[in-house]
Write an enzyme that holds these catalytic residues in place. Structure first.
Site, PDB file in Angstrom:
ATOM      1  N   SER A  60       0.851  -1.206   0.000  1.00 54.22           N
ATOM      2  CA  SER A  60       0.000   0.000   0.000  1.00 54.22           C
ATOM      3  C   SER A  60       0.874   1.239   0.000  1.00 54.22           C
ATOM      4  O   SER A  60       2.027   1.201   0.469  1.00 54.22           O
ATOM      5  CB  SER A  60      -0.869   0.018   1.253  1.00 54.22           C
ATOM      6  OG  SER A  60      -1.498   1.276   1.407  1.00 54.22           O
ATOM      7  N   TYR A  63      -2.174  -1.349  10.493  1.00 51.77           N
ATOM      8  CA  TYR A  63      -2.250  -1.695   9.067  1.00 51.77           C
ATOM      9  C   TYR A  63      -1.011  -1.194   8.305  1.00 51.77           C
ATOM     10  O   TYR A  63      -0.371  -1.947   7.562  1.00 51.77           O
ATOM     11  CB  TYR A  63      -3.520  -1.080   8.492  1.00 51.77           C
ATOM     12  CG  TYR A  63      -3.665  -1.178   6.990  1.00 51.77           C
ATOM     13  CD1 TYR A  63      -4.216  -2.305   6.396  1.00 51.77           C
ATOM     14  CD2 TYR A  63      -3.278  -0.123   6.158  1.00 51.77           C
ATOM     15  CE1 TYR A  63      -4.359  -2.391   5.021  1.00 51.77           C
ATOM     16  CE2 TYR A  63      -3.422  -0.197   4.784  1.00 51.77           C
ATOM     17  CZ  TYR A  63      -3.965  -1.334   4.220  1.00 51.77           C
ATOM     18  OH  TYR A  63      -4.103  -1.407   2.857  1.00 51.77           O
TER      19      TYR A  63
END
Ligand code: NAD
Ligand code: MG
Length: 298
Positions: free
Chosen positions: A190, A203
């Site tokens: 990401s 995360y």
């Protein structure tokens, strides 16, 4: 008929700027309930034979990014196994039907990958039902936004790491004994690996780890003819975002902060995975390919 991905078109207006209404789904979210609907290339992705005869396993292949990759892989000529949580059967069956429509084999494997036993069984089941394996896409992920480190429970921290990075280790290790030279492993990281959102502490930390795991493992496996790479998406419109992946107030402006000025649609990611899976990227190893609407990354 909308344009396929190969048509000359303005990327700014290829998909509309969305302003998603505030909405909430229990985790894991469903594409079937998402407002507005996301585009996985159902009507548009055009295959060009780049993965003819390959056998792929895609975790989180029921929805969002994984679903768009599953559709693209099938249209490029691959048989595809998708892994997902049992609660996602409805989304998974829709994608399995689209794969079958291409004349390709679809294998649906509902499995919670947050345990080592399940992760290993997933690989065994995929290999036996596909009759082999040469593409592994580690794409499943858990993302729960919290304002403060004090709001992240030990359980959340543990589950996020189990799903995002431990399972990647378990599944990759189990898959390796089946992968021949020419095979490809692709991990979904990401933009949070470089620009950690303050509300995604757990995360974002796993996404940094995924980048590092990718670059280290790529060096181990390069001489064996197995390439390992990653894709780093920016803001893409998927069920992850409405099942507590973002603070609710932020949903209406989701993706608007990017230089391109809009959120990405999952189908815009599929070509990156196709490229890394196919032999045309034979000298691309240990790379993280950013697909993020223009946010600068290292
Ligand atoms: P998504 O909700 O459609 O996909 C995530 C999938 O993960 C789910 O469909 C589910 O099947 C799977 N999953 C979650 N927990 C699981 C578990 N315990 N066992 C098995 N499967 C499990 O959302 P998405 O946005 O397409 O997410 C796919 C990947 O993309 C994730 O790794 C996510 O971190 C990454 N990503 C997404 C964005 C974005 O903006 N959407 C940005 C960067 C990275
Ligand atoms: Mg899903």
């Amino acid at each position: 008929m909308a344009h396929d991905q190969l048509a000359f078109q303005n990327p700014v207006t290829r998909f509309p700027k969305i302003e998603p209404p505030k909405q909430d789904q229990p985790e894991p979210g469903l594409d079937a309930e998402l407002q507005p609907k996301a585009d996985h290339g159902e009507e548009t992705y055009r295959g060009t034979g780049r993965l003819e005869g390959r056998k792929a396993l895609i975790t989180g292949g029921d929805s969002g990014i994984g679903a768009s990759v599953a559709i693209a892989f099938a249209r490029e000529g691959a048989d595809v196994a998708i892994a997902y949580l049992p609660a996602e059967e409805k989304d998974a069956q829709r994608i399995a039907d689209l794969i079958t429509k291409e004349g390709k084999k679809a294998v649906a494997l509902p499995t919670d990958i947050s345990s080592p036993e399940n992760s290993r069984k997933l690989v065994d089941d995929a290999v036996s039902q596909l009759g082999g394996l040469d593409i592994l896409v580690n794409n499943a992920g858990k993302q729960i936004a919290q304002q403060s480190i004090e709001d992240i429970t030990d359980e959340q921290w543990d589950e996020t790491f189990k799903t995002n990075i431990y399972a990647m280790f378990w599944i990759t290790k189990a898959a390796l004994k089946h992968l021949k030279p020419g095979s490809s492993i692709i991990n979904t990281t990401s933009v949070n690996a470089y620009l950690p959102s303050p509300t995604l502490l757990d995360y974002a930390t796993t996404k940094g780890a995924i980048n590092n795991f990718t670059k280290g493992l790529a060096q181990q496996l390069a001489s064996k003819g197995i390439r390992v790479n990653a894709v780093a998406p920016g803001p893409f419109w998927t069920p992850l975002q409405v099942s507590d992946g973002q603070p609710k107030d932020e949903l209406p402006k989701f993706g608007s902060q990017t230089p391109i000025g809009r959120a990405g649609q999952p189908t815009e990611l599929a070509p990156a995975y196709v490229f890394l899976a196919s032999s045309e990227s034979s000298y691309v190893i240990g790379e993280t390919l950013s697909v993020n609407g223009g946010m600068p990354t290292p």
